[in-house]
Design an enzyme around this catalytic site. Structure first.
Site, PDB file in Angstrom:
ATOM      1  N   ASP A  94      24.275  71.391  25.496  1.00 55.17           N
ATOM      2  CA  ASP A  94      23.791  72.386  24.530  1.00 55.17           C
ATOM      3  C   ASP A  94      23.469  71.752  23.190  1.00 55.17           C
ATOM      4  O   ASP A  94      23.951  70.684  22.866  1.00 55.17           O
ATOM      5  CB  ASP A  94      24.851  73.473  24.325  1.00 55.17           C
ATOM      6  CG  ASP A  94      25.042  74.297  25.571  1.00 55.17           C
ATOM      7  OD1 ASP A  94      26.149  74.816  25.738  1.00 55.17           O
ATOM      8  OD2 ASP A  94      24.110  74.398  26.365  1.00 55.17           O
ATOM      9  N   ARG A 144      18.086  68.824  27.087  1.00 56.82           N
ATOM     10  CA  ARG A 144      17.449  68.943  28.394  1.00 56.82           C
ATOM     11  C   ARG A 144      17.711  67.709  29.256  1.00 56.82           C
ATOM     12  O   ARG A 144      17.934  67.796  30.446  1.00 56.82           O
ATOM     13  CB  ARG A 144      15.940  69.167  28.227  1.00 56.82           C
ATOM     14  CG  ARG A 144      15.575  70.505  27.620  1.00 56.82           C
ATOM     15  CD  ARG A 144      14.080  70.728  27.640  1.00 56.82           C
ATOM     16  NE  ARG A 144      13.366  69.745  26.841  1.00 56.82           N
ATOM     17  CZ  ARG A 144      13.112  69.888  25.550  1.00 56.82           C
ATOM     18  NH1 ARG A 144      13.535  70.966  24.913  1.00 56.82           N
ATOM     19  NH2 ARG A 144      12.439  68.963  24.886  1.00 56.82           N
TER      20      ARG A 144
END
Length: 215
Positions: A68, A63
């Protein structure tokens, strides 16, 4: 005025994303842990729990840096071989996988950005779980702690689950408290999994119905 240039990351840089590096470390730790699971229970438990902590860390990194992440490993298969009835743990594994798969699939069908977007749900527990990170973290940690404790307190590979739980709870007030706290969080997480599976399945059905009704 100079135009802003955007650079597309190369393949190597994607492999070296921080969450992915943490993911590689988790895989290595899990391989070592599961290789040692019956010869050194404490080493297994430490490596497994540290890998679980890294799962949360690489999610935060994903985040933070828009990268990913790689997930996860599971203790339930081993517990199904340690305890009787082993079907209990295999059923929990099936519930966890199916509920999350359906949730991800329904999220894709509805075009949502995240499978954690449950604002339109009418179930208060489901919304509380995904809406409060501390509450969700408690439930997830409680599950892992319970599974690790069950693995540590098993003395052989033909244990009766309820007998071990009752005996362990009577042995120590501290152990009894930790078991109770873990069981409570575990129960909430399983309830959420069931709600999630039913809610996601209903969304998929409604999507199909609406699609067929369109001219």
């Amino acid at each position: 005025m100079a135009k802003k240039t955007t650079t597309t990351p190369g393949k190597l840089s994607v492999y070296l994303y921080i969450p992915n590096i943490i993911g590689y470390i988790r895989i290595i730790m899990n391989c070592i842990a599961f290789a040692q699971c019956f010869s050194n229970k404490w080493l297994f438990s430490i490596l497994y729990f540290f890998s679980f902590v890294c799962d949360g860390v690489d999610g935060w990194c994903a985040r933070k840096f828009n990268q990913d992440r790689i997930s996860t490993a599971c203790l339930l298969v081993i517990l199904s071989q340690v305890y009787r009835p082993g079907l209990v743990f295999l059923s929990l594994l099936a519930l966890d996988i199916s509920s999350h798969w359906l949730q991800m699939y329904s999220t894709f069908l509805l075009g949502k950005a995240s499978h954690k977007d449950v604002k339109d749900s009418s179930n208060w527990l489901f919304k509380a779980y995904y809406g409060n990170r501390m509450f969700m973290a408690y439930c997830c940690v409680a599950c892992e702690v319970l599974y690790i404790m069950l693995f540590l307190i098993a003395e052989n590979q033909t244990e009766n689950l309820m007998d071990v739980l009752m005996t362990s709870a009577r042995q120590s007030p501290v152990l009894s408290f930790v078991l109770a706290l873990s069981l409570f969080g575990w129960a909430i997480k399983q309830a959420v999994n069931i709600i999630q599976m039913k809610t996601a399945a209903d969304m998929c059905v409604l999507y199909d119905i609406n699609k067929k009704q369109k001219p």
